[in-house]
Design a protein around this motif. Sequence first.
Motif, PDB file in Angstrom:
ATOM      1  N   VAL A 176       9.747  47.616   5.717  1.00 11.91           N
ATOM      2  CA  VAL A 176       9.996  47.636   4.274  1.00 11.91           C
ATOM      3  C   VAL A 176       9.187  46.509   3.655  1.00 11.91           C
ATOM      4  O   VAL A 176       9.314  45.354   4.060  1.00 11.91           O
ATOM      5  N   THR A 177       8.339  46.853   2.705  1.00  9.57           N
ATOM      6  CA  THR A 177       7.520  45.863   2.011  1.00  9.57           C
ATOM      7  C   THR A 177       7.776  45.970   0.519  1.00  9.57           C
ATOM      8  O   THR A 177       7.649  47.049  -0.054  1.00  9.57           O
ATOM      9  N   VAL A 178       8.155  44.844  -0.080  1.00  7.41           N
ATOM     10  CA  VAL A 178       8.448  44.812  -1.505  1.00  7.41           C
ATOM     11  C   VAL A 178       7.427  43.913  -2.180  1.00  7.41           C
ATOM     12  O   VAL A 178       7.359  42.718  -1.896  1.00  7.41           O
ATOM     13  N   SER A 179       6.649  44.475  -3.057  1.00  5.82           N
ATOM     14  CA  SER A 179       5.622  43.696  -3.763  1.00  5.82           C
ATOM     15  C   SER A 179       6.187  43.164  -5.080  1.00  5.82           C
ATOM     16  O   SER A 179       7.043  43.782  -5.700  1.00  5.82           O
ATOM     17  N   SER A 180       5.658  42.027  -5.494  1.00  5.16           N
ATOM     18  CA  SER A 180       6.148  41.383  -6.728  1.00  5.16           C
ATOM     19  C   SER A 180       5.383  41.874  -7.948  1.00  5.16           C
ATOM     20  O   SER A 180       4.384  42.553  -7.835  1.00  5.16           O
TER      21      SER A 180
END
Length: 119
Positions: free
Chosen positions: A115-119
């Motif tokens: 899971v990758t959450v970008s800002s």
Amino acid sequence: QVQLVESGGGLVQAGDSLRLSCVASGRTFHGYVMGWFRQAPGKEREFVAAIFWTGGNTFYADSVKGRFTISRDNAKNMVYLQMNSLKPEDTAVYYCAVRVATRSEYDWWGQGTQVTVSS
């Protein structure tokens, strides 16, 4: 032999939602606890949430309380992790795991989903 297979990870933006799934096989899970853990790069693996297969009691890490929801479907042998209001610090590999309810250590683990959450 217990097998756990996670799915549902991906790349999202901060504030988005994702639902992770874990299919469990190899035995019946009455009397067991299903958990979600995560490990970010360079960090220790940490507990996220858990649910008792029998009864459905749930537990959460403080960092995800109010944003994540763990649930199960006994008929399908599935465990879910609904993740809302995702933050960049939620970026990690998420693992599904199983333990006997009377023990503290998890005995079986899935392969993980990113899971990758970008800002």
